[in-house]
Scaffold this motif. Structure first.
Motif, PDB file in Angstrom:
ATOM      1  N   GLN A   1      -8.885   9.344  15.046  1.00  0.00           N
ATOM      2  CA  GLN A   1      -8.432  10.344  14.073  1.00  0.00           C
ATOM      3  C   GLN A   1      -8.255   9.723  12.701  1.00  0.00           C
ATOM      4  N   HIS A   2      -7.764   8.491  12.699  1.00  0.00           N
ATOM      5  CA  HIS A   2      -7.538   7.799  11.432  1.00  0.00           C
ATOM      6  C   HIS A   2      -8.851   7.596  10.675  1.00  0.00           C
ATOM      7  N   THR A   3      -9.909   7.217  11.421  1.00  0.00           N
ATOM      8  CA  THR A   3     -11.217   7.020  10.785  1.00  0.00           C
ATOM      9  C   THR A   3     -11.731   8.338  10.206  1.00  0.00           C
ATOM     10  N   VAL A   4     -11.553   9.423  10.945  1.00  0.00           N
ATOM     11  CA  VAL A   4     -11.977  10.740  10.451  1.00  0.00           C
ATOM     12  C   VAL A   4     -11.215  11.088   9.168  1.00  0.00           C
ATOM     13  N   ARG A   5      -9.910  10.824   9.171  1.00  0.00           N
ATOM     14  CA  ARG A   5      -9.114  11.110   7.964  1.00  0.00           C
ATOM     15  C   ARG A   5      -9.620  10.310   6.776  1.00  0.00           C
ATOM     16  N   CYS A   6     -10.018   9.053   7.034  1.00  0.00           N
ATOM     17  CA  CYS A   6     -10.517   8.199   5.953  1.00  0.00           C
ATOM     18  C   CYS A   6     -11.848   8.729   5.409  1.00  0.00           C
ATOM     19  N   TYR A   7     -12.771   9.123   6.302  1.00  0.00           N
ATOM     20  CA  TYR A   7     -14.046   9.679   5.858  1.00  0.00           C
ATOM     21  C   TYR A   7     -13.841  10.972   5.060  1.00  0.00           C
TER      22      TYR A   7
ATOM     23  N   ALA B   1       0.847  -1.200   0.000  1.00  0.00           N
ATOM     24  CA  ALA B   1       0.000   0.000   0.000  1.00  0.00           C
ATOM     25  C   ALA B   1       0.880   1.247   0.000  1.00  0.00           C
ATOM     26  N   GLN B   2       1.883   1.266   0.868  1.00  0.00           N
ATOM     27  CA  GLN B   2       2.743   2.453   0.952  1.00  0.00           C
ATOM     28  C   GLN B   2       3.455   2.711  -0.365  1.00  0.00           C
ATOM     29  N   ARG B   3       3.911   1.635  -1.022  1.00  0.00           N
ATOM     30  CA  ARG B   3       4.598   1.816  -2.304  1.00  0.00           C
ATOM     31  C   ARG B   3       3.667   2.416  -3.354  1.00  0.00           C
ATOM     32  N   ALA B   4       2.369   2.120  -3.224  1.00  0.00           N
ATOM     33  CA  ALA B   4       1.401   2.600  -4.212  1.00  0.00           C
ATOM     34  C   ALA B   4       0.760   3.914  -3.776  1.00  0.00           C
ATOM     35  N   GLY B   5       1.197   4.472  -2.656  1.00  0.00           N
ATOM     36  CA  GLY B   5       0.628   5.735  -2.173  1.00  0.00           C
ATOM     37  C   GLY B   5      -0.719   5.582  -1.490  1.00  0.00           C
ATOM     38  N   ILE B   6      -1.081   4.356  -1.122  1.00  0.00           N
ATOM     39  CA  ILE B   6      -2.390   4.080  -0.509  1.00  0.00           C
ATOM     40  C   ILE B   6      -2.320   4.316   1.005  1.00  0.00           C
ATOM     41  N   GLU B   7      -3.336   4.975   1.554  1.00  0.00           N
ATOM     42  CA  GLU B   7      -3.296   5.347   2.980  1.00  0.00           C
ATOM     43  C   GLU B   7      -4.189   4.499   3.881  1.00  0.00           C
ATOM     44  N   HIS B   8      -5.258   3.926   3.313  1.00  0.00           N
ATOM     45  CA  HIS B   8      -6.195   3.155   4.135  1.00  0.00           C
ATOM     46  C   HIS B   8      -6.597   1.869   3.414  1.00  0.00           C
ATOM     47  N   ILE B   9      -6.862   0.819   4.201  1.00  0.00           N
ATOM     48  CA  ILE B   9      -7.451  -0.393   3.624  1.00  0.00           C
ATOM     49  C   ILE B   9      -8.700  -0.735   4.419  1.00  0.00           C
TER      50      ILE B   9
ATOM     51  N   GLU C   1     -10.180  -0.118  13.076  1.00  0.00           N
ATOM     52  CA  GLU C   1     -11.333   0.589  13.610  1.00  0.00           C
ATOM     53  C   GLU C   1     -12.568   0.095  12.885  1.00  0.00           C
ATOM     54  N   GLN C   2     -13.627  -0.098  13.646  1.00  0.00           N
ATOM     55  CA  GLN C   2     -14.857  -0.592  13.062  1.00  0.00           C
ATOM     56  C   GLN C   2     -15.600   0.548  12.377  1.00  0.00           C
ATOM     57  N   LEU C   3     -16.010   0.329  11.122  1.00  0.00           N
ATOM     58  CA  LEU C   3     -16.881   1.291  10.441  1.00  0.00           C
ATOM     59  C   LEU C   3     -18.282   0.692  10.468  1.00  0.00           C
ATOM     60  N   GLY C   4     -19.278   1.521  10.678  1.00  0.00           N
ATOM     61  CA  GLY C   4     -20.643   1.004  10.726  1.00  0.00           C
ATOM     62  C   GLY C   4     -20.840   0.080  11.917  1.00  0.00           C
ATOM     63  N   THR C   5     -21.923  -0.694  11.880  1.00  0.00           N
ATOM     64  CA  THR C   5     -22.232  -1.615  12.977  1.00  0.00           C
ATOM     65  C   THR C   5     -22.163  -3.039  12.441  1.00  0.00           C
TER      66      THR C   5
END
Lengths: 223, 145
Positions: free
Chosen positions: B109-115, A138-146, A166-170
């Motif tokens: 903070q990371h989640t906020v940055r992603c949103y 990811a870092q090599r490709a400039g990607i910040e989140h998975i 970190e959990q997104l949604g429920t």
């Protein structure tokens, strides 16, 4: 060692891809009992034709497949948006800087013959290696989140190896499985935490050629 | 082999650099594109430039692809931000930092940055300020508190 292979290179490594699809069938259909389509002993879905990037953990000496994961861009078709949108009903995240990982699997053949403690140790080690590979690729490709959709079992594994998400949604129960959306930070902090857990201090990504599939192939090469 | 040599010879004549990379673009409807960048930097300088600019290349590639689709007459879908993306943007519009948004919304903070990253992409914005401005004009934000 982690090898990154684009699906466009499938023709170059037909045996390796075949082995991965058979492993996925064994893991997701066989062991976990997910409702995935298996044909001729291989689990292949429509996202495999969306030009994903695969990360494969291969044994440096024998070339045996130890585990694999699939990465898709969230700007294009992906599982969270197209299959699991119920997990984020207000709309899923989308950006060229966010990838989605799916079909995270460790090859059962490598721990089958071992006792429980040793098997758990091996599964954790390969999981950490694949995660290290994900951060580096990811870092090599400039990607910040998975982002990733996974079940309670995988959530437990991530917690046991101290891999923060970190959990997104429920979480939602889909069929028999409690299903989560997790967000992973592709940062140096994440990489060094994982590196400390699995003792992967230097890069896990291989720059060289893919090792030969078996010992006989190795002999053939030498001759 | 000869054709390959001719190809790169001609590429050089047209000012194509000796080093480069290609970024694949994956569009919403399964559409694909390739975006190539070339340079005449030294191997060492190119290696560090690549690390530094890779993120921008990704954003640029997607942006250019969207523009090309627009010019070709493929109307882009109306923007729809998720409730979380809107919430983050709303607080940015109120002058809060990402850290403050995280505390207020009970997220990391990371989640906020992603949103915020996702919101910027969906709004075709280059920065949070730009995203707030576009969202405001589109009537997506509440009036100031």
């Amino acid at each position: 060692m982690i090898f990154t292979i684009e699906s466009a290179d499938q023709d170059k490594y037909p045996e390796l891809f075949d082995e991965m699809f058979r492993m996925r069938a064994e893991v997701f259909s066989g062991r976990l009992g997910w409702n995935v389509k298996v044909e001729n002993g291989r689990e292949i879905d429509r996202f495999d034709s969306e030009d994903p990037l695969y990360l494969l953990s291969l044994d440096e000496r024998s070339g045996q497949l130890r585990g694999a994961v699939r990465l898709l861009a969230t700007t294009g078709p992906n599982m969270l948006r197209d299959v699991f949108s119920v997990l984020m009903p207000g709309g899923t995240v989308e950006s060229p800087l966010i990838w989605e990982s799916s079909r995270f699997a460790v090859n059962p053949q490598i721990f089958e013959a071992r006792d429980r403690a040793e098997a758990n140790h091996l599964v954790n080690r390969i999981t950490v290696e694949l995660l290290c590979g994900m951060v580096e690729a990811a870092q090599r490709a400039g990607i910040e989140h998975i982002v990733s959709v996974f079940d309670a079992r995988m959530a437990r594994i991530f917690r046991s190896i101290d891999c923060r998400f970190e959990q997104l949604g429920t979480p939602v129960r889909i069929g028999k499985v409690m299903t989560y959306v997790g967000l992973f930070d592709m940062s140096d902090v994440m990489r060094s935490q994982l590196g400390a857990v699995g003792d992967f201090r230097s890069s896990v990504l291989a720059d060289g050629a893919i090792p030969p599939a078996s010992a006989t192939a190795l002999v053939a090469n030498v001759e | 082999m000869g054709r390959l040599k001719t190809f790169f010879g001609e590429a050089g004549e047209f000012g194509i650099g000796s080093r480069g990379l290609t970024v694949p673009v994956h569009g919403r409807l399964g559409d694909r594109a390739l975006f190539s960048v070339t340079s005449d930097l030294s191997a060492c300088d190119w290696a560090s430039a690549k690390l530094l600019y890779m993120r921008d290349f990704q954003v640029l590639a997607t942006h250019i692809h969207d523009r090309v689709l627009g010019i070709e007459g493929h109307a882009s879908e109306p923007v729809s931000l998720s409730p979380r993306e809107l919430e983050c943007l709303q607080w940015i519009a109120e002058g809060k930092t990402a850290w403050e948004c995280a505390v207020i919304l009970g997220l990391s903070q990371h989640t906020v940055r992603c949103y915020l990253e996702s919101a910027r992409h969906k709004l075709h914005a280059t920065s949070n300020t730009h995203a707030v401005s576009i969202a405001h004009r589109a009537g997506l934000l509440f009036d100031p508190l």
